[in-house]
Each structure stands twice: as C-alpha cells, then as structure tokens.
Design a protein around this motif. Structure first.
Motif, short mmCIF file in Angstrom:
data_model
loop_
_atom_site.label_atom_id
_atom_site.label_comp_id
_atom_site.label_asym_id
_atom_site.label_seq_id
_atom_site.Cartn_x
_atom_site.Cartn_y
_atom_site.Cartn_z
N GLY A 1 52.59 59.83 16.72
CA GLY A 1 53.04 59.50 18.03
C GLY A 1 52.63 60.34 18.94
N ALA A 2 53.26 60.35 20.03
CA ALA A 2 52.49 61.23 21.27
C ALA A 2 53.26 62.54 21.25
N PHE A 3 52.98 63.51 20.58
CA PHE A 3 53.50 64.81 20.25
C PHE A 3 53.02 65.62 21.84
N VAL B 1 49.54 59.53 30.18
CA VAL B 1 48.67 60.29 29.14
C VAL B 1 48.54 61.73 29.73
N VAL B 2 48.58 62.77 29.06
CA VAL B 2 48.58 64.23 29.31
C VAL B 2 47.57 65.07 28.38
N PRO B 3 47.12 65.97 28.66
CA PRO B 3 46.53 67.18 27.74
C PRO B 3 47.83 67.67 27.18
N CYS C 1 43.22 62.55 33.21
CA CYS C 1 44.65 62.16 33.06
C CYS C 1 45.68 61.87 34.05
N ALA C 2 45.45 62.74 35.00
CA ALA C 2 46.31 62.68 36.13
C ALA C 2 46.13 61.57 36.96
N SER D 1 47.43 62.87 24.77
CA SER D 1 48.72 62.55 24.10
C SER D 1 49.41 61.53 25.17
N GLY D 2 49.99 60.55 24.50
CA GLY D 2 50.48 59.41 25.54
C GLY D 2 50.56 57.87 24.88
N SER D 3 51.19 57.04 25.60
CA SER D 3 51.21 55.60 25.34
C SER D 3 49.86 55.17 24.65
#
Length: 292
Positions: free
Chosen positions: A193-195, A151-153, A143-144, A165-167
């Motif tokens: 959505g991206a909670f 985009v992230v955990p 993700c990083a 979660s992300g775009s």
C-alpha cells in the motif's frame, strides 16, 4: 571521525536471515526465542526456513528485519555509536540499539505498526512507485499539481531516487507526468500500500496510542529521525517524530547529509543486506562504509 550506525527498512529481508547469529551466540539465541514469545508465533522458523512469499508478509517482514538488525547491534561486541538513524521501520531498530526503547517494547511497537499498516492498506487500494533520474523539486511540484487524487513523495532515498506514494490512480497519473518531465524510470513497486502518505492516517492514529504507552528513555547518542532529518535526544520529541513518521516522507538523503555535516565519517549498517550502504555511497561518496 564519528561513527554512524544505520538500520535498514522493509525490503532488505532474505531467506535464512539471522540463522548464523542464532547458531553462534547464546545471547542472540535468547533474544530470538524471546521474540517468538512476544509475537505469539514462531517468527524465527519463518526467518530461517520460510519462503520468500512468507517473508514478504508485512506482519512477518517488519518484525523480522527489526529482530535481525537489533540482535546484530547488541551482539557485535563493539557497538559504540556517535549517532544512529534508521530507514522507515529501521528507525525503531535504531532507537532500541541506542537504548531509547527496550527490545521487548520496540518489538511490540513494530508488530503493532505492521498490523496497523496492513489494516490501513486494506481500507483503500494504493501503491508506491520509484522515480529515477529527476530532481526532488520537480517531483514535489508534479505530485502537488495532482489535486483530485492523493500522491506524495514518500522516500527521499538518494539524489535521483525518490519513491512516491498514494492512491492507485494518483500514482499512475504522477508516473505518466514524471516520465513526460524527463524521469528515466517510473517503476510501480510490489508493495502492500501507500506507506508514508496521508492514506496511512488510520495506522498513525492506532500506533500513536501504543507509542504514548511505551516507556522511552534518553538514547546514548543522537537519533537522526526520518521526519525532519535532525538529531534528537529528547524523549518527547522522539515520540512525536515517530508518530508523524507513518504519514510523512522518509528524508533519508537529508538525514545522511546532516550526519556527515555533523562529523560522521564511517557509516556501519546493522541489519540484513547492504541497501543503505549503497544509498549512503550515492549521497556522500567520501565516507567509509561497513557492515556489522
């Protein structure tokens, strides 16, 4: 053995939830009726008779799960926790059950949270995906490494199950890379959505004002919060962690591990379904699991 009460988040709702409570307890009936007044619409009718589609609306889902979870705890007769925790939305249920917030204030905050999250979802198309069978560190690294997208955990649910979660494009790219890295599955979720990502920043700002305005009190026991998986009883710390929660990951695996390390031997789920019991079993297989 210490008793840990845990409260579920979005996704555990079901048609007819709470009807048995409403019919069997005058206290529960009073709280359900009070909830309708606070929200300004008949949420109990949707909970008891609504379709799955109606229950899936964020403005319905979040208050419905909160109402069911809190009323279960408050009418159980022997609610005497040594510690509490909630998964995402469930943290609000945990705080009310532990006496840090009133039922009224908790419900108003949950309704505000649902509305603010819905608005944030509409600002930019976004999504979430469940990643199965890959270790946390590898997911974080991948993700990083996606620098041109968000985009992230978002949820550390249990070992081998992390939600990102992300775009839309960020999550799609990550899913391909994670599958290539050995993930057993990378499943796009049917969510609004991206909670728990930076895309919830507008919602965080909106909710922060409401949280600062609400009256908090010291809880009857430590509350293990999602943001840092640590116990809190200080009102100012609880408030700040609750505000940070919208854009930060839910550290559920770490929260359960910390509760077990602090002596929890019995985990009691208060709310619709048994999702958290399943996760706790995968995190700490040697504890006792119950429902209210």
């Amino acid at each position: 053995m210490k008793k840990a009460y845990v409260f579920p988040g979005q996704g555990s709702q079901f048609k007819g939830m709470g009807l048995d409570l409403y019919q069997s307890s005058d206290t529960a009936k009073g709280l359900f009726d009070q909830a309708n007044e606070i929200l300004g619409f008949d949420i109990t009718k949707i909970m008891f008779e609504g379709t799955d589609e109606e229950l899936k609306q964020t403005k319905v889902t979040q208050p419905a799960i909160f109402i069911h979870s809190v009323i279960l705890a408050q009418t159980s007769g022997d609610f005497n926790p040594d510690m509490v925790a909630g998964h995402s939305l469930g943290e609000f249920s945990a705080l009310v059950a532990a006496g840090a917030l009133s039922f009224e204030d908790g419900l108003r905050l949950v309704a505000k949270r649902a509305e603010a999250m819905q608005k944030a979802c509409e600002l930019q198309p976004s999504t979430m995906a469940a990643i199965l069978g890959l270790d946390d560190q590898k997911i974080e690294e991948i993700c990083a490494g996606i620098e041109d997208d968000i985009v992230v955990p978002a949820n550390y649910n249990c070992p081998g199950q992390v939600v990102i979660s992300g775009s839309l494009s960020g999550v799609e790219k990550a899913c391909e890379l994670l599958k290539a890295a050995g993930a057993k599955r990378a499943l796009i979720l049917q969510v609004g959505g991206a909670f728990h990502s930076p895309l919830m920043e507008p919602a965080r700002e909106e909710l922060a004002a409401a949280i600062h305005a609400a009256k908090f009190q010291s809880p009857v026991c430590p509350v293990y919060q999602n943001v840092n998986a640590s116990p809190a009883t200080d009102v100012d710390i609880i408030r700040e962690n609750l505000i940070s929660q919208l854009t930060a990951p839910v550290r559920w695996t770490q929260s359960v591990e910390k509760m077990v390390a602090d002596g929890a031997g019995v985990f009691i789920e208060s709310g619709p379904g048994k999702v958290l019991q399943g996760l706790v079993k995968k995190i700490a297989g040697n504890v006792e699991l119950k429902s209210i």
